[in-house]
Scaffold this active site. Structure first.
Site, PDB file in Angstrom:
ATOM      1  N   CYS A  40      31.449  23.200  82.888  1.00 44.43           N
ATOM      2  CA  CYS A  40      31.690  23.299  84.330  1.00 44.43           C
ATOM      3  C   CYS A  40      31.426  24.696  84.890  1.00 44.43           C
ATOM      4  O   CYS A  40      31.450  24.881  86.104  1.00 44.43           O
ATOM      5  CB  CYS A  40      33.130  22.900  84.648  1.00 44.43           C
ATOM      6  SG  CYS A  40      34.323  24.036  83.898  1.00 44.43           S
ATOM      7  N   ASP A  42      33.371  27.261  84.608  1.00 46.42           N
ATOM      8  CA  ASP A  42      34.619  27.987  84.872  1.00 46.42           C
ATOM      9  C   ASP A  42      34.888  28.997  83.771  1.00 46.42           C
ATOM     10  O   ASP A  42      34.338  28.901  82.673  1.00 46.42           O
ATOM     11  CB  ASP A  42      35.788  27.008  84.988  1.00 46.42           C
ATOM     12  CG  ASP A  42      35.706  26.171  86.254  1.00 46.42           C
ATOM     13  OD1 ASP A  42      35.101  26.647  87.230  1.00 46.42           O
ATOM     14  OD2 ASP A  42      36.227  25.052  86.261  1.00 46.42           O
ATOM     15  N   CYS A  69      39.716  25.042  87.183  1.00 44.53           N
ATOM     16  CA  CYS A  69      40.308  23.961  87.955  1.00 44.53           C
ATOM     17  C   CYS A  69      41.829  23.953  87.787  1.00 44.53           C
ATOM     18  O   CYS A  69      42.393  24.709  86.998  1.00 44.53           O
ATOM     19  CB  CYS A  69      39.726  22.636  87.501  1.00 44.53           C
ATOM     20  SG  CYS A  69      40.252  22.219  85.831  1.00 44.53           S
ATOM     21  N   CYS A 113      38.855  21.329  79.886  1.00 44.99           N
ATOM     22  CA  CYS A 113      39.695  22.313  80.590  1.00 44.99           C
ATOM     23  C   CYS A 113      40.717  22.901  79.616  1.00 44.99           C
ATOM     24  O   CYS A 113      40.990  24.107  79.642  1.00 44.99           O
ATOM     25  CB  CYS A 113      40.397  21.668  81.773  1.00 44.99           C
ATOM     26  SG  CYS A 113      39.306  20.679  82.824  1.00 44.99           S
TER      27      CYS A 113
HETATM   28 FE1  FES Z   1      36.254  23.609  84.673  1.00 44.60          FE
HETATM   29 FE2  FES Z   1      38.507  22.210  84.437  1.00 44.60          FE
HETATM   30  S1  FES Z   1      36.700  21.621  85.485  1.00 44.60           S
HETATM   31  S2  FES Z   1      38.018  24.117  83.571  1.00 44.60           S
END
Ligand code: FES
Length: 164
Positions: A40, A42, A69, A113
């Site tokens: 993602c 992140d 997230c 995540c």
């Molecule tokens: Fe990226 Fe949860 S969607 S850490």
């Protein structure tokens, strides 16, 4: 939040996000780990402080910051609470699933995540068995924001979690 979440899980995540534990940079950390998710984009950084307890080196406390997230925030919050008092070996053996356990089982789409939290923890603890070059472990390393901005396309929306 995705439709794959049970109401209970969604409630626990929202509660953790409203009042995250151990959020923020730790200035006197002994170890730092930063990871980004290939799934993602992140990022999550974890700081760890150790102490001696009963002749053993254990985790005194752990804190985190993330551009991730709500699930990542919630998992990091419960995980950093669980880590206090664990030895390095105990902490290294914990999977993302175990770190997220207080929240309940995550849907498959959110497993990564929890793995982001696991990855940051492992990155921080890796220096305990194989020392990293000094520059990578210094609390004055590039900030999470600067690393994130360098890694992200200009049009990506960044979610910032402020320390309160
Ligand atoms: Fe990226 Fe949860 S969607 S850490």
């Amino acid at each position: 939040m995705t439709n794959d979440m049970s109401d209970d899980l969604q409630t626990r995540i929202e509660e953790a996000v409203r009042n995250p534990r151990n959020l923020g940079e730790m200035k006197d950390a002994d170890a730092i780990g930063t990871v980004g998710s290939a799934d993602c984009g992140d990022m999550l950084r974890m700081w760890v402080k150790f102490k001696e307890e009963g002749g053993r080196k254990v985790i005194d406390r752990a804190t985190f910051q993330t551009f991730g997230c709500q699930t990542a925030i919630a998992v990091a919050s419960v995980a950093t609470e669980m880590l206090a008092g664990k030895t390095v070996a105990e902490a290294q053996s914990m999977s993302g699933e175990e770190l997220a356990a207080p929240l309940g089982p995550l849907p498959p789409v959110k497993i990564h995540c929890a793995q982001l939290v696991e990855g940051a923890l492992r990155s921080a603890l890796s220096g305990e068995t194989a020392p990293e070059p000094k520059g990578n472990r210094s609390p004055t390393s590039p900030t999470l924001l600067s690393q994130l901005n360098a890694a992200q396309p200009a049009d990506r929306k960044v979610r910032i979690v402020l320390d309160s």
